[in-house]
Design an enzyme around this catalytic site. Sequence first.
Site, PDB file in Angstrom:
ATOM      1  N   HIS A   1     -31.991  -4.936   0.184  1.00 12.91           N
ATOM      2  CA  HIS A   1     -32.656  -5.647   1.417  1.00 12.91           C
ATOM      3  C   HIS A   1     -32.561  -4.965   2.602  1.00 12.91           C
ATOM      4  O   HIS A   1     -33.129  -5.117   3.584  1.00 12.91           O
ATOM      5  CB  HIS A   1     -31.953  -6.957   1.640  1.00 12.91           C
ATOM      6  CG  HIS A   1     -31.999  -7.903   0.700  1.00 12.91           C
ATOM      7  ND1 HIS A   1     -31.344  -7.906  -0.864  1.00 12.91           N
ATOM      8  CD2 HIS A   1     -32.781  -9.063   0.181  1.00 12.91           C
ATOM      9  CE1 HIS A   1     -31.504  -9.043  -1.626  1.00 12.91           C
ATOM     10  NE2 HIS A   1     -32.480  -9.653  -0.974  1.00 12.91           N
TER      11      HIS A   1
ATOM     12  N   ASP B   1     -40.413  -7.323  -6.326  1.00 15.67           N
ATOM     13  CA  ASP B   1     -39.196  -7.946  -5.591  1.00 15.67           C
ATOM     14  C   ASP B   1     -39.860  -8.318  -4.092  1.00 15.67           C
ATOM     15  O   ASP B   1     -40.904  -7.891  -3.984  1.00 15.67           O
ATOM     16  CB  ASP B   1     -38.159  -7.332  -5.562  1.00 15.67           C
ATOM     17  CG  ASP B   1     -36.838  -7.797  -5.368  1.00 15.67           C
ATOM     18  OD1 ASP B   1     -36.760  -9.183  -5.067  1.00 15.67           O
ATOM     19  OD2 ASP B   1     -35.698  -7.350  -5.479  1.00 15.67           O
TER      20      ASP B   1
END
Length: 566
Positions: A256, A329
């Site tokens: 992230h 993702d």
Amino acid sequence: MARRRAFAILFLALIAAYPALMRTTKRMQRERKTDVRPDAKKALTPTVPGERGVAQQWMQKMTLRDRIAQLVIITSYGEAPSSRSAAYRDYVRAVRDLKVGGMIVVNRVVGGAVRNAEPYAMAAFLNRMQRLATVPLMVGGDFERGASMRVSGTPKYPHQMAYGAARDFTLTRNLGLATAREARALGVHWVFAPVADVNNNPDNPIINIRSFGENPTDVAGQVRAFIEGAHSDPANRVLVTVKHFPGHGDTATDSHMGLASLTANRERMQAVELAPFREAVATGVDAVMTAHMAAPAYEPEEIPATVSEKVLTGLLRQELAFGGLIVTDAMDMQGLTKQFPGGEAAVRALEAGADVLLMPPDPEAAIKAVLAAVKEGRLTSKRINESVMRVLAAKARVGLHKNRLVNLERISETIDSPESEEQAQLAADRAVTLLKNENWVLPLQNTAGACVWVLAEGRYGQQGRRFEDEVRSRAPNARLHHFDQQVSLTEMEQALAKAGQCEAHVVAAYVTVAAYRGNVALTGNYPAFLEKLQGTGSPVALAALGNPYLLRGFPWVNAYLATFST
């Protein structure tokens, strides 16, 4: 007489047709055997002839732009905004006008606190969006711990590593089955679980207890059990996804926040990282999610696997013979966005072999970029159609052409499940592991002389409160203290002094895996406080409720318990 003559003619006709019928029957048997054999080809899309027919009917009515839009999954917070709100108008535009392919339900973070969706509001909103959609929406969710990961009021299951520690595949199959039933009751068709990463790096800041464990054989078995369970109820068919390909376990960067890297060579990856994914493909998994991480063993360029043709097409499609859906993702993660802007990332992901673009920062910009890439020749219409066919066939596989709406009156019949609660508790109980117990500190001999210290992560959440309730009911004379990470060391020292002489200290330390946190350590003033406890001379028992690797930082504790889940 006429009836007898008719029967006689029919009988003679059947005798005459018998050789052809037998040939047809044998051919159908061969085809049926080919369709259901338990190997990699079981995952090819579509697996049922009807799926392709439904998908073609939908596809014939679409423009190229509409087809591209079917590859985009946008964000939903599971809320039901007013039809007069800007948020609602944005959803209407995305679903009715842009004609995106689906939504993913995620948590909203407010003031640092994670807020789950309310089940009835979420289902009602999804019904509303489904009515607006020309083609039914595919709705997904990261239901790694059942629906409880995203939706309140549902049975709360432990993290995956607790199931790995429990070592009971039946429990894991039940988790898969319950997850599928909860998902469909709420309007979710695509489960982005289980995590197939082998967590062989204790410093991994984002996988950790989301993984089934450190042993590739054990993880592969758990992955297989989850898929089998999730596919075991035809009335609640969901798409099951393994993630994060080609294996995010041996990394030390939260994708992230930046580009993670797996430095293992091919031989190690074949033996460890890829083992659970191979097992998943053989078990008939519907989808594989990519990782925003570099894998130099297969892709020498320092780019995410999400945009690597060598990883997605060469390794996953060709070497592992996976024919199902490849989904990226979340495309708003910095492991991808730091290298490629949204539109370029979308194009590169499709070039690499992905089918579905999950949560692009700007969905419309992603659609425009892909459309431009087709016109420029970077992508072909054939390549787009291949992915669109997989997506539409998957929608037919879960029955969206028959019914796209949720029966709101039956939601509680599924999510209010004492059986699921019992199964979750059983998994949590079996996971608890005593790794160290010097001089039989545990069980406590005199609870009245013990001090219990709860180290919670957040100030305003409920973390640790249930534990405290249980301590009060079982050891009402124990001295109980609750801290959060904003409490100063001085305040902790004052509480320790006020507690007086403690015959034993029990520390319940909560460490959750969370995006953008960057580590899974015991942070704040907690480590210094534990050193203060060591200085008291009384035995210290540390219970890790979450990250089981905390013992590495406090090897001196007298007793150590791991629950592998918060």
